[in-house]
Every structure is written in C-alpha cells, then in structure tokens.
Design a protein around this motif. Structure first.
Motif, mmCIF file in Angstrom:
data_model
loop_
_atom_site.group_PDB
_atom_site.id
_atom_site.type_symbol
_atom_site.label_atom_id
_atom_site.label_comp_id
_atom_site.label_asym_id
_atom_site.label_seq_id
_atom_site.Cartn_x
_atom_site.Cartn_y
_atom_site.Cartn_z
ATOM 1 N N UNK A 130 15.056 -1.468 40.813
ATOM 2 C CA UNK A 130 14.412 -0.186 41.104
ATOM 3 C C UNK A 130 14.141 -0.134 42.595
ATOM 4 N N UNK A 131 14.694 0.885 43.257
ATOM 5 C CA UNK A 131 14.567 1.007 44.703
ATOM 6 C C UNK A 131 13.208 1.534 45.137
ATOM 7 N N UNK A 132 12.967 1.544 46.451
ATOM 8 C CA UNK A 132 11.653 1.959 46.974
ATOM 9 C C UNK A 132 11.280 3.386 46.627
ATOM 10 N N UNK A 133 12.264 4.288 46.556
ATOM 11 C CA UNK A 133 11.932 5.676 46.232
ATOM 12 C C UNK A 133 11.467 5.827 44.790
ATOM 13 N N UNK A 305 11.884 13.113 38.896
ATOM 14 C CA UNK A 305 12.548 12.441 40.015
ATOM 15 C C UNK A 305 13.168 11.124 39.552
ATOM 16 N N UNK A 306 12.450 10.375 38.709
ATOM 17 C CA UNK A 306 12.985 9.117 38.194
ATOM 18 C C UNK A 306 14.288 9.362 37.431
ATOM 19 N N UNK A 307 14.297 10.428 36.621
ATOM 20 C CA UNK A 307 15.495 10.743 35.838
ATOM 21 C C UNK A 307 16.655 11.106 36.763
ATOM 22 N N UNK A 308 16.363 11.956 37.767
ATOM 23 C CA UNK A 308 17.399 12.359 38.710
ATOM 24 C C UNK A 308 17.925 11.158 39.488
ATOM 25 N N UNK A 309 17.011 10.311 39.966
ATOM 26 C CA UNK A 309 17.408 9.161 40.763
ATOM 27 C C UNK A 309 18.221 8.176 39.931
ATOM 28 N N UNK A 310 17.865 8.043 38.655
ATOM 29 C CA UNK A 310 18.620 7.167 37.753
ATOM 30 C C UNK A 310 20.067 7.645 37.636
ATOM 31 N N UNK A 311 20.256 8.961 37.534
ATOM 32 C CA UNK A 311 21.612 9.508 37.420
ATOM 33 C C UNK A 311 22.401 9.296 38.704
#
Length: 324
Positions: A130-133, A305-311
């Motif tokens: 999991x990245x910093x963002x 945001x977590x969902x978007x970043x995961x994609x």
C-alpha cells in the motif's frame, strides 16, 4: 484492432454487474432498516434465526437450482467456510447491535471503514503493498470515524465502536475469501454462511433465549439478551423481507464482482450511505449532526479514493505477475 463486436460482451457484463451491485445494495439497505425496526421488540438471535430460515428456503428453491443444483453444496474447504462464516456472523451481530443503539446513518457510515480495514489487512496478512497516498486515505477515513464517534466527549457512545468492530471482522472475512475463491464458488460460500447463521443463532437462543440476562438499560445489550417471544403478524413481513433481501443481496453482490471489474462494482456500495440517511429521516426522524456529515464525507471520500487507486495500481502491474 478491437471491434464493437469484440467489446460488446464486456460492456454487457459490466452493465449487468452494475445492475446486480445496485440491486444488492438496495437489498442490504432494506436489511439495515428491518433490523433497526425490529430491534426494540425482539431478540437479535431470534430475528437472525427466523431470517436465516427464510434465506435458506430462498437459497434452496431459487438460487441453488439456478447455480447447478445440489452439487454447489460440495466443498473442499469446510474449515475455511467455518472460519469465514464465524467472521461474517460476528460482523453482522456487531453491526446489528450498533444499529439498535445508533442513528442508522451513523452506524452505516462507521461500517464503511471496511475498505480501509481490508487494505491494512492485505498488507499484514497477504504481504501486499500500500503506497503513501493510500495510507493517507486510510488516515483520513479514520479521522472521519473519530468525527462521528467523538471519543473523550460527552457525546461518545460505546455502541459506536460496534460498527467499527464489524468492519474489522468484515475485512477478516474478505481475507479468508481471497484464500478460497479459486476453489469455492460464490453460491457455495453463500450457503455455508446461511448455515452458520442458522446454527449459531439457534445455539445462542438455547443458551440465553429465555431472557434470564435481559433488563439492562443499554439498547444494544437489551437487543442481544431479550427473551424470544411471539412475532406479530405485521412484523413477520419484515422478517420475510430480511430473509429474502439478505440472501439475494449476498448472491447478487457476488455475481456483480464475478461479472464486472471490482473498480466498477465497489463504488456502488457507497449508495447505501444516502439510502441510510433517507431511512433515518423517513422512519426515525433523525438527521446526521454536523460532525457526522463531516465524518461521512471523509469516510466515503477516502473509501472511493482507495477503490480508484486500487484500480490504477492493478492496471499498472503486468498481468502475468499480478495476483489478487
């Protein structure tokens, strides 16, 4: 070159997946409403037992025939089903007890830290990165929870911890699901969850269903410890709704994730938030307070945001090396 004919099946699957997800979330919102309505009159384990009987009937009469018949009951992982069932039953009990004591919108909002909990658990138990963002999104979501819960103030209620515990247990259930999804179908997992609900509620009913521990002042504890009793005819319709909506919601959300990409399906789960606010206003006359609105916005924003970043991260990794 990709033609319209080539892309049509995927587009059709995405549309069907979105429809399944939307219908599933509506089903789950009806479950939340029904539990809240029954929480002042019946014991939780009685409601869960009767609901599970209805769910089992719907599964055997409708879902199982559409999914291959009796063969869907066979499993290679009975222990994993038992563990997964224990997590989801415990999560539901905590969420339902929270619904008994809290405004419905607050309980649902706190429960929506589950994507954040899943992200943290994927690092701890599955070794994912999991990245910093995304860590920043997790922190913002937790701040949102604190805004709703208000620890250390006179507005704090211990019951507000129950949906948070439910979210953690829900995340743990997803960890087990990721381990068994290659060998077990969504229909098989649905059946064993229903069975776990039925058996556990029956055992609890036998142990404390006589109401020997009832009579406490806290609504959540009273909901848990209240004696079993006759069900009013009007309330039987609510229990019927709980059983049908619960099993159909579980099956439909599994179908949604099977047909479509997770990045398309997952945002639909947040539709439950405005629906829960509507139920609170229409049935209980409760609006979220200003601090709750701020918390809801932070929780939903961080979760989306977590969902978007995961994609995005998933799309950037080579498919031959990336496993979820």
């Amino acid at each position: 070159m990709t033609t319209a004919k080539d892309t049509a099946p995927d587009e059709g699957n995405n549309a069907m997946g979105a429809a399944c997800a939307l219908t599933a979330i509506l089903c789950f919102s009806f479950v939340d409403l029904g539990i809240k309505l029954l929480s002042e009159s019946y014991a939780l384990h009685q409601v869960v037992f009767l609901r599970s009987l209805v769910s089992l009937a719907v599964f055997l009469l409708i879902i199982m025939p559409l999914s291959g018949g009796w063969s869907v009951l066979r499993t290679r992982r009975p222990g994993a089903h038992l563990l997964r069932g224990a997590f989801i039953v415990s999560a539901n009990v905590c969420l339902f007890l929270g619904l008994a004591a809290l405004p419905i919108a607050d309980a649902v909002a706190i429960f929506f830290i589950s994507p954040l909990a899943i992200a943290v658990m994927s690092v701890v138990f599955l070794g994912e990165t999991v990245g910093p963002r995304r860590w920043a999104a997790i922190v913002l979501g937790l701040i949102g929870v604190l805004l709703i819960v208000q620890p250390g103030t006179s507005a704090f209620q211990t019951a507000s911890l129950l949906p948070a515990i439910a979210a953690l247990l829900y995340g743990a259930m997803h960890m087990v699901t990721r381990k068994v999804r290659t060998t077990e179908s969504a229909t098989t997992m649905t059946f064993y969850v229903i069975l776990t609900f039925l058996i556990s509620s029956a055992i609890i009913g036998v142990m404390i269903g006589d109401g020997r521990y009832a009579g406490g002042p806290h609504p959540a504890l009273e909901f848990l410890l209240r004696t079993w009793g006759p069900v009013a005819r009007a309330d039987m319709w609510i229990i019927l709704m709980l059983g049908v909506a619960g099993v159909m919601g579980s099956w439909l959300i599994s179908q949604a994730y099977r047909l479509s990409e997770a990045a398309l399906v997952a945002p639909f789960e947040y539709i439950a938030m405005p629906i829960s606010i509507f139920w609170g206003v229409a049935f209980f006359g409760t609006w979220p307070l200003l601090n709750a609105w701020a918390g809801i916005i932070l929780i939903i924003g961080s979760g989306l945001y977590m969902i978007w970043r995961e994609s995005v991260v998933g799309a950037e990794k080579p498919k031959s090396r990336y496993r979820r």
